[in-house]
Scaffold this motif. Structure first.
Motif, PDB file in Angstrom:
ATOM      1  N   PRO A   9      13.152 -10.693 -31.031  1.00  0.00           N
ATOM      2  CA  PRO A   9      12.663  -9.203 -30.933  1.00  0.00           C
ATOM      3  C   PRO A   9      11.270  -9.055 -31.063  1.00  0.00           C
ATOM      4  CG  PRO A   9      14.770  -9.615 -32.481  1.00  0.00           C
ATOM      5  CD  PRO A   9      14.035 -10.762 -32.055  1.00  0.00           C
ATOM      6  N   VAL A  10      10.524  -8.067 -30.500  1.00  0.00           N
ATOM      7  CA  VAL A  10       9.241  -7.976 -30.461  1.00  0.00           C
ATOM      8  C   VAL A  10       8.645  -7.274 -31.889  1.00  0.00           C
ATOM      9  CG1 VAL A  10       6.950  -6.498 -29.752  1.00  0.00           C
ATOM     10  CG2 VAL A  10       8.624  -7.868 -28.173  1.00  0.00           C
ATOM     11  N   LEU A  11       9.586  -6.486 -32.259  1.00  0.00           N
ATOM     12  CA  LEU A  11       9.613  -5.960 -33.927  1.00  0.00           C
ATOM     13  C   LEU A  11       9.729  -7.055 -34.740  1.00  0.00           C
ATOM     14  CD1 LEU A  11      12.053  -3.054 -33.427  1.00  0.00           C
ATOM     15  CD2 LEU A  11       9.683  -2.903 -33.524  1.00  0.00           C
ATOM     16  N   ASN A  12      10.169  -8.119 -34.594  1.00  0.00           N
ATOM     17  CA  ASN A  12       9.963  -9.233 -35.792  1.00  0.00           C
ATOM     18  C   ASN A  12       8.483  -9.972 -35.949  1.00  0.00           C
ATOM     19  OD1 ASN A  12      12.517  -8.235 -36.159  1.00  0.00           O
ATOM     20  ND2 ASN A  12      13.576 -10.289 -35.820  1.00  0.00           N
ATOM     21  N   LEU A  13       7.753  -9.819 -34.610  1.00  0.00           N
ATOM     22  CA  LEU A  13       6.219 -10.490 -34.695  1.00  0.00           C
ATOM     23  C   LEU A  13       5.740  -9.677 -35.480  1.00  0.00           C
ATOM     24  CD1 LEU A  13       6.222 -11.091 -31.049  1.00  0.00           C
ATOM     25  CD2 LEU A  13       6.811 -12.624 -32.815  1.00  0.00           C
ATOM     26  N   ILE A  14       4.752 -10.481 -36.359  1.00  0.00           N
ATOM     27  CA  ILE A  14       3.630  -9.812 -37.151  1.00  0.00           C
ATOM     28  C   ILE A  14       2.355 -10.162 -37.043  1.00  0.00           C
ATOM     29  CG2 ILE A  14       2.818  -9.666 -39.750  1.00  0.00           C
ATOM     30  CD1 ILE A  14       5.813 -10.037 -40.475  1.00  0.00           C
ATOM     31  N   GLU A  15       1.361  -9.460 -36.510  1.00  0.00           N
ATOM     32  CA  GLU A  15      -0.093  -9.695 -36.264  1.00  0.00           C
ATOM     33  C   GLU A  15      -0.638 -10.150 -37.435  1.00  0.00           C
ATOM     34  OE1 GLU A  15      -3.970  -8.143 -33.937  1.00  0.00           O
ATOM     35  OE2 GLU A  15      -2.054  -7.117 -33.713  1.00  0.00           O
ATOM     36  N   MET A  28      -7.663 -16.207 -29.208  1.00  0.00           N
ATOM     37  CA  MET A  28      -6.291 -16.787 -30.066  1.00  0.00           C
ATOM     38  C   MET A  28      -6.092 -15.579 -31.287  1.00  0.00           C
ATOM     39  SD  MET A  28      -4.205 -18.931 -29.707  1.00  0.00           S
ATOM     40  CE  MET A  28      -3.951 -20.638 -29.953  1.00  0.00           C
ATOM     41  N   ILE A  29      -5.158 -14.945 -31.065  1.00  0.00           N
ATOM     42  CA  ILE A  29      -4.904 -13.998 -32.202  1.00  0.00           C
ATOM     43  C   ILE A  29      -3.577 -14.391 -32.922  1.00  0.00           C
ATOM     44  CG2 ILE A  29      -4.009 -11.335 -32.303  1.00  0.00           C
ATOM     45  CD1 ILE A  29      -5.504 -10.955 -29.719  1.00  0.00           C
ATOM     46  N   SER A  30      -3.951 -14.314 -34.312  1.00  0.00           N
ATOM     47  CA  SER A  30      -2.897 -14.745 -35.405  1.00  0.00           C
ATOM     48  C   SER A  30      -1.823 -13.915 -35.147  1.00  0.00           C
ATOM     49  CB  SER A  30      -3.727 -15.215 -36.531  1.00  0.00           C
ATOM     50  OG  SER A  30      -2.608 -15.585 -37.343  1.00  0.00           O
ATOM     51  N   VAL A  31      -0.556 -14.581 -35.080  1.00  0.00           N
ATOM     52  CA  VAL A  31       0.803 -13.894 -34.838  1.00  0.00           C
ATOM     53  C   VAL A  31       1.796 -14.816 -35.554  1.00  0.00           C
ATOM     54  CG1 VAL A  31       2.698 -13.008 -33.508  1.00  0.00           C
ATOM     55  CG2 VAL A  31       0.441 -12.741 -32.705  1.00  0.00           C
ATOM     56  N   THR A  32       2.737 -14.311 -36.541  1.00  0.00           N
ATOM     57  CA  THR A  32       3.922 -15.053 -37.057  1.00  0.00           C
ATOM     58  C   THR A  32       5.037 -14.503 -36.722  1.00  0.00           C
ATOM     59  OG1 THR A  32       3.626 -13.807 -39.217  1.00  0.00           O
ATOM     60  CG2 THR A  32       2.200 -15.707 -39.019  1.00  0.00           C
TER      61      THR A  32
END
Length: 59
Positions: free
Chosen positions: A52-58, A15-19
């Motif tokens: 968009p993938v670019l808008n996801l933040i790990e 479970m990797i935290s992504v926002t």
């Protein structure tokens, strides 16, 4: 985030935290061609959307 990392997270058993826009999300699928990810919010799993993938933040 880049497409390769988004795919790794989507396929990971961890479970990797992504926002997305400050909200925790789960990445369900990543499209290499469009660089879009199908995500849903942990708080509202019925509400899937393409972003968009670019808008996801790990985190």
């Amino acid at each position: 985030m880049n497409v390769g990392r988004a795919k790794e997270i989507a396929e990971s058993l961890e479970m990797i935290s992504v926002t997305y826009e400050g909200s925790p999300v789960i990445i369900q699928h990543v499209d290499d061609n469009t660089k879009m990810a199908r995500i849903y919010s942990k708080a509202d799993p019925e509400n899937e959307r393409e972003v968009p993938v670019l808008n996801l933040i790990e985190e």
